[in-house]
Design an enzyme around this catalytic site. Sequence first.
Site, mmCIF file in Angstrom:
data_model
loop_
_atom_site.group_PDB
_atom_site.id
_atom_site.type_symbol
_atom_site.label_atom_id
_atom_site.label_comp_id
_atom_site.label_asym_id
_atom_site.label_seq_id
_atom_site.Cartn_x
_atom_site.Cartn_y
_atom_site.Cartn_z
ATOM 1 N N ARG A 114 -3.050 6.774 1.233
ATOM 2 C CA ARG A 114 -3.512 7.969 1.935
ATOM 3 C C ARG A 114 -2.511 8.617 2.884
ATOM 4 O O ARG A 114 -2.760 9.702 3.394
ATOM 5 C CB ARG A 114 -4.811 7.644 2.691
ATOM 6 C CG ARG A 114 -6.009 7.550 1.759
ATOM 7 C CD ARG A 114 -7.242 7.126 2.501
ATOM 8 N NE ARG A 114 -7.066 5.766 3.002
ATOM 9 C CZ ARG A 114 -7.861 5.185 3.885
ATOM 10 N NH1 ARG A 114 -8.872 5.849 4.392
ATOM 11 N NH2 ARG A 114 -7.639 3.940 4.264
ATOM 12 N N ARG A 171 0.819 -1.217 0.000
ATOM 13 C CA ARG A 171 0.000 0.000 0.000
ATOM 14 C C ARG A 171 0.855 1.271 0.000
ATOM 15 O O ARG A 171 0.478 2.283 0.600
ATOM 16 C CB ARG A 171 -0.942 0.028 1.212
ATOM 17 C CG ARG A 171 -2.028 -1.020 1.175
ATOM 18 C CD ARG A 171 -3.100 -0.619 0.176
ATOM 19 N NE ARG A 171 -4.205 -1.547 0.172
ATOM 20 C CZ ARG A 171 -5.313 -1.385 0.902
ATOM 21 N NH1 ARG A 171 -5.462 -0.348 1.677
ATOM 22 N NH2 ARG A 171 -6.270 -2.271 0.833
ATOM 23 N N ASP A 192 -6.929 -2.391 -7.508
ATOM 24 C CA ASP A 192 -7.495 -2.995 -6.302
ATOM 25 C C ASP A 192 -7.891 -4.432 -6.592
ATOM 26 O O ASP A 192 -8.255 -4.767 -7.734
ATOM 27 C CB ASP A 192 -8.719 -2.214 -5.807
ATOM 28 C CG ASP A 192 -9.047 -2.601 -4.370
ATOM 29 O OD1 ASP A 192 -8.406 -2.054 -3.448
ATOM 30 O OD2 ASP A 192 -9.898 -3.486 -4.159
HETATM 31 O O1 1CP Z 1 0.431 0.862 -3.237
HETATM 32 C C1 1CP Z 1 -0.771 0.645 -3.355
HETATM 33 O O2 1CP Z 1 -1.622 1.278 -2.747
HETATM 34 C C2 1CP Z 1 -1.139 -0.460 -4.300
HETATM 35 C C3 1CP Z 1 -2.538 -0.573 -4.675
HETATM 36 C C4 1CP Z 1 -3.481 -1.424 -3.819
HETATM 37 C C5 1CP Z 1 -3.382 -2.787 -3.494
HETATM 38 C C6 1CP Z 1 -2.221 -3.725 -3.727
HETATM 39 C C7 1CP Z 1 -4.714 -0.962 -3.327
HETATM 40 C C8 1CP Z 1 -5.196 0.423 -3.438
HETATM 41 N N1 1CP Z 1 -5.397 -2.032 -2.797
HETATM 42 C C9 1CP Z 1 -4.609 -3.154 -2.867
HETATM 43 C C10 1CP Z 1 -4.938 -4.522 -2.452
HETATM 44 C C11 1CP Z 1 -6.143 -4.764 -1.635
HETATM 45 N N2 1CP Z 1 -7.388 -4.188 -1.714
HETATM 46 C C12 1CP Z 1 -6.225 -5.783 -0.652
HETATM 47 C C13 1CP Z 1 -5.103 -6.735 -0.332
HETATM 48 C C14 1CP Z 1 -4.099 -6.111 0.586
HETATM 49 C C15 1CP Z 1 -4.536 -5.917 2.015
HETATM 50 O O3 1CP Z 1 -4.823 -6.927 2.686
HETATM 51 O O4 1CP Z 1 -4.598 -4.760 2.442
HETATM 52 C C16 1CP Z 1 -7.520 -5.759 -0.111
HETATM 53 C C17 1CP Z 1 -8.068 -6.657 0.992
HETATM 54 C C18 1CP Z 1 -8.253 -4.744 -0.785
HETATM 55 C C19 1CP Z 1 -9.677 -4.398 -0.587
HETATM 56 C C20 1CP Z 1 -9.763 -2.976 -0.199
HETATM 57 N N3 1CP Z 1 -9.675 -1.928 -1.071
HETATM 58 C C21 1CP Z 1 -9.856 -2.432 1.100
HETATM 59 C C22 1CP Z 1 -9.824 -3.234 2.377
HETATM 60 C C23 1CP Z 1 -11.158 -3.343 2.998
HETATM 61 C C24 1CP Z 1 -11.115 -4.331 4.195
HETATM 62 O O5 1CP Z 1 -11.881 -5.277 4.153
HETATM 63 O O6 1CP Z 1 -10.318 -4.130 5.126
HETATM 64 C C25 1CP Z 1 -9.889 -1.033 0.986
HETATM 65 C C26 1CP Z 1 -10.036 -0.013 2.071
HETATM 66 C C27 1CP Z 1 -9.738 -0.745 -0.403
HETATM 67 C C28 1CP Z 1 -9.630 0.601 -1.035
HETATM 68 C C29 1CP Z 1 -8.259 0.958 -1.444
HETATM 69 N N4 1CP Z 1 -7.467 0.200 -2.285
HETATM 70 C C30 1CP Z 1 -6.270 0.863 -2.526
HETATM 71 C C31 1CP Z 1 -6.324 2.096 -1.785
HETATM 72 C C32 1CP Z 1 -5.234 3.143 -1.781
HETATM 73 C C33 1CP Z 1 -7.551 2.142 -1.114
HETATM 74 C C34 1CP Z 1 -8.075 3.284 -0.244
HETATM 75 C C35 1CP Z 1 -9.094 4.049 -1.030
HETATM 76 C C36 1CP Z 1 -8.986 5.518 -0.894
HETATM 77 O O7 1CP Z 1 -8.102 6.164 -1.463
HETATM 78 O O8 1CP Z 1 -9.846 6.087 -0.196
#
Ligand code: 1CP
Length: 344
Positions: free
Chosen positions: A31, A27, A77
Amino acid sequence: MAEQNGKPILNALRGTAVEPRPVWLMRQAGRYLPEYLALRSKASDFMTLCLTPELATEVTLQPIKRFGFDAAILFADILLVPHALGQRVWFEQGEGPKLEPLTDDIRKNFAKHSSMSALAPVYETIARTRAKLPPSTTLIGFAGAPWTVATYMIAGGSSDDSTPARLFALRDPKAFSALIETLIEATATYLIAQVEAGAEALQLFESWAGTIPAAKIDTYSVNPLRRIITKVRERAPNTPIVVFPRGAGANYGAYAHIGAAAISIDAHTPLTWVRGQAGNATLQGNLDPLALIAGSGALTAAIDQILDDTRGTPHIFNLGHGIRPETPIAHVEQMLAHIRARRS
Ligand code: 1CP
């Protein structure tokens, strides 16, 4: 001898003990970065940000420009796969992901979407990013593992312990296994297309491995991941694959022998124990994301422990889970300076 091609992450994934230790953060585009927040406010919503190559490329490059990490991870994502399969996905501010109910109609139409062509913008982001990266930086593509993606598809969003998916799997094993089959095919197709677009390594996120009952770990997670890895390696034999079974605990060893080049370790699992389970696989991780928030002596002590525990073995420095939004930028800089100043 592993090939020395000037990319520290690829060398580590091919089994070399690289010093100074190659590093990237899960990540790392997100943010905690002011430039991410500024760009995020320009896109109408998160899905649009992921599917607009110009913006997604810029976000992927942001942490590379600021910190010079050894790898860039595609900005996308794991929930783009359900979106491409025809299940509507959206993000509500401060609430996490939402998915429309997984109806029979949606499931019947999965086959129609199996080419993953709806994700063409992601492939374009990969090509654009690759063209702009410094020559020593590795571009990592990724997808969610079938179980983890299924937990969101079945629950309609996040769920603490995957109760909806676990109950669904027990009550309707046929429908559950059909869903996992669909996700195996779709994910392999998606990852192969990412490699063809320019991804140099791949990571599979099994973020909810920790919610799988021990008796189901093979059918829900280990076997589906093995099948994806086998399919991807048939088409892209030189692209190393990292598996991240967060929370797998005593099952970590089961993931070491499915054809992955590396296993990513959460903060709760001792690296020295996994080393004994993992054969020759490269290890990645496992800094506690809270140590990065705390900084100062707590951070350097945690870094030193990891570097000492993995000395002389193939290891990629990373967190045990994603970086938290409240992480101070100065602590990321402190971490990098400390890792890069140490030679072994
Ligand atoms: O560097 C990076 O940010 C790479 C991009 C990336 C990756 C590899 C994002 C952007 N998401 C992911 C993978 C991801 N997405 C996972 C696997 C990793 C982990 O366990 O954290 C999972 C479970 C998700 C699903 C997801 N997308 C969640 C988690 C929800 C939960 O159940 O806890 C969330 C909050 C997102 C949104 C998201 N994805 C990525 C970002 C930067 C965000 C935040 C959105 C925003 O900007 O408001």
